[in-house]
Scaffold this motif. Structure first.
Motif, PDB file in Angstrom:
ATOM      1  N   PRO A 153      29.891 -40.367  21.860  1.00  0.00           N
ATOM      2  CA  PRO A 153      30.174 -40.889  23.202  1.00  0.00           C
ATOM      3  C   PRO A 153      31.088 -42.107  23.138  1.00  0.00           C
ATOM      4  CG  PRO A 153      27.823 -40.490  22.883  1.00  0.00           C
ATOM      5  CD  PRO A 153      28.463 -40.384  21.541  1.00  0.00           C
ATOM      6  N   SER A 154      31.466 -42.574  24.295  1.00  0.00           N
ATOM      7  CA  SER A 154      32.414 -43.684  24.358  1.00  0.00           C
ATOM      8  C   SER A 154      31.725 -45.003  24.048  1.00  0.00           C
ATOM      9  CB  SER A 154      33.044 -43.742  25.751  1.00  0.00           C
ATOM     10  OG  SER A 154      32.058 -44.091  26.703  1.00  0.00           O
ATOM     11  N   LEU A 213      17.214 -46.258  29.128  1.00  0.00           N
ATOM     12  CA  LEU A 213      17.035 -44.923  29.705  1.00  0.00           C
ATOM     13  C   LEU A 213      18.345 -44.394  30.287  1.00  0.00           C
ATOM     14  CD1 LEU A 213      13.565 -45.351  31.467  1.00  0.00           C
ATOM     15  CD2 LEU A 213      14.066 -44.124  29.348  1.00  0.00           C
ATOM     16  N   TYR A 214      19.105 -45.267  30.930  1.00  0.00           N
ATOM     17  CA  TYR A 214      20.378 -44.830  31.512  1.00  0.00           C
ATOM     18  C   TYR A 214      21.380 -44.441  30.425  1.00  0.00           C
ATOM     19  CZ  TYR A 214      24.631 -44.895  34.322  1.00  0.00           C
ATOM     20  OH  TYR A 214      25.813 -44.552  34.935  1.00  0.00           O
ATOM     21  N   SER A 215      21.415 -45.201  29.340  1.00  0.00           N
ATOM     22  CA  SER A 215      22.339 -44.875  28.249  1.00  0.00           C
ATOM     23  C   SER A 215      21.930 -43.571  27.556  1.00  0.00           C
ATOM     24  CB  SER A 215      22.386 -46.023  27.242  1.00  0.00           C
ATOM     25  OG  SER A 215      21.098 -46.263  26.701  1.00  0.00           O
ATOM     26  N   LEU A 216      20.626 -43.349  27.396  1.00  0.00           N
ATOM     27  CA  LEU A 216      20.181 -42.082  26.806  1.00  0.00           C
ATOM     28  C   LEU A 216      20.519 -40.904  27.716  1.00  0.00           C
ATOM     29  CD1 LEU A 216      16.691 -43.117  25.349  1.00  0.00           C
ATOM     30  CD2 LEU A 216      18.835 -42.775  24.107  1.00  0.00           C
ATOM     31  N   TYR A 246      27.363 -46.957  24.082  1.00  0.00           N
ATOM     32  CA  TYR A 246      26.749 -47.711  22.989  1.00  0.00           C
ATOM     33  C   TYR A 246      26.525 -49.179  23.372  1.00  0.00           C
ATOM     34  CZ  TYR A 246      27.496 -43.750  19.882  1.00  0.00           C
ATOM     35  OH  TYR A 246      27.449 -42.513  19.293  1.00  0.00           O
ATOM     36  N   ILE A 247      27.457 -49.754  24.105  1.00  0.00           N
ATOM     37  CA  ILE A 247      27.272 -51.147  24.543  1.00  0.00           C
ATOM     38  C   ILE A 247      26.103 -51.250  25.517  1.00  0.00           C
ATOM     39  CG2 ILE A 247      28.323 -52.966  25.940  1.00  0.00           C
ATOM     40  CD1 ILE A 247      30.941 -52.413  24.605  1.00  0.00           C
ATOM     41  N   PHE A 248      26.003 -50.286  26.404  1.00  0.00           N
ATOM     42  CA  PHE A 248      24.887 -50.286  27.353  1.00  0.00           C
ATOM     43  C   PHE A 248      23.559 -50.138  26.616  1.00  0.00           C
ATOM     44  CE2 PHE A 248      23.212 -49.318  31.636  1.00  0.00           C
ATOM     45  CZ  PHE A 248      24.000 -50.194  32.359  1.00  0.00           C
ATOM     46  N   LEU A 249      23.525 -49.260  25.620  1.00  0.00           N
ATOM     47  CA  LEU A 249      22.309 -49.073  24.831  1.00  0.00           C
ATOM     48  C   LEU A 249      21.982 -50.328  24.020  1.00  0.00           C
ATOM     49  CD1 LEU A 249      20.064 -47.190  23.786  1.00  0.00           C
ATOM     50  CD2 LEU A 249      21.670 -46.391  22.038  1.00  0.00           C
ATOM     51  N   GLY A 250      22.999 -50.937  23.427  1.00  0.00           N
ATOM     52  CA  GLY A 250      22.766 -52.157  22.647  1.00  0.00           C
ATOM     53  C   GLY A 250      22.258 -53.305  23.497  1.00  0.00           C
ATOM     54  N   LEU A 251      22.803 -53.452  24.701  1.00  0.00           N
ATOM     55  CA  LEU A 251      22.319 -54.509  25.592  1.00  0.00           C
ATOM     56  C   LEU A 251      20.871 -54.270  26.013  1.00  0.00           C
ATOM     57  CD1 LEU A 251      25.415 -55.138  27.908  1.00  0.00           C
ATOM     58  CD2 LEU A 251      24.485 -56.666  26.160  1.00  0.00           C
ATOM     59  N   GLY A 252      20.530 -53.009  26.250  1.00  0.00           N
ATOM     60  CA  GLY A 252      19.145 -52.700  26.609  1.00  0.00           C
ATOM     61  C   GLY A 252      18.175 -53.019  25.485  1.00  0.00           C
TER      62      GLY A 252
END
Length: 212
Positions: free
Chosen positions: A49-50, A29-32, A54-60
């Protein structure tokens, strides 16, 4: 007793595993939200985006996948599923430990990461620094949940799956079928050879001829 213990361990593992899933959903949710803000700031232009987003979204997403695999492993208590789940969680813990060690032991740890043009990485750092106590306890809760998940998975793997329910269901099926088998009447079919009477009459005639 063993079945009750196994059932309790399965429930506790699902509960602890849900903490990892909540952390993963929060990261997604934070990455979105960061993507939405980035597209608004870019004025509707097509831009990516930076790396941080994408790393934050992938980890989620990875945390949510681990949660799904953990629920499947806890429900089935299969040794292979539990082993895969433990490996994934262990790799995640090692990654978190490496990042934490780099941050606390390396003063110039920010130079190890690429530059973030969106500035969201700097905002996250400022938020963590201003709310360090809360973030620390959240991080400890997630790490404790991961460690407890590995421990519960090991114990559940030692106990093995519950075959008792399957045996009981098979017994019920057998008992349900027995009355039908008992009530069945086996009819034996008899076949009469048509040449039997002819052979008997032929033998009688031959016996009469011999007696004459």
């Amino acid at each position: 007793m063993v079945r009750m213990l196994r059932s309790c361990l399965q429930s506790v593992l699902k509960l602890v595993n849900s903490v990892i899933g909540l952390a993963g959903m929060g990261m997604i949710l934070y990455s979105l939200w960061m993507m939405r803000v980035w597209y608004k700031q870019s004025g509707g232009l097509v831009s990516t985006p930076s790396w941080f987003v994408y790393i934050f979204l992938g980890l989620g997403i990875f945390l949510c996948l681990i949660t799904c695999s953990g629920h499947i492993a806890a429900e089935t208590a299969n040794s292979h599923c539990l082993s895969c789940y433990m490996v994934f969680v262990f790799l995640l813990v090692m990654l978190e430990a490496a990042i934490t060690a780099d941050i606390f032991l390396n003063r110039n740890w920010e130079e190890d990461f690429p530059e973030d043009p969106t500035g969201k990485f700097d905002e996250l750092k400022d938020f963590v620094r201003s709310n360090f106590e809360m973030c620390k306890w959240i991080g400890l809760l997630v790490v404790a949940a991961q460690a407890l998940s590995i421990f519960l998975a090991i114990v559940l793997r030692v106990l093995g799956p519950d075959y008792g329910s399957y045996d009981d269901s098979d017994d019920d099926i057998v008992h349900a079928r027995l009355p039908l088998l008992r009530n069945q009447v086996h009819h034996t079919s008899y076949t009469v050879e048509p040449n039997l009477s002819n052979n008997d009459s032929w033998k009688v005639r031959m016996h009469q001829k011999v007696s004459r």
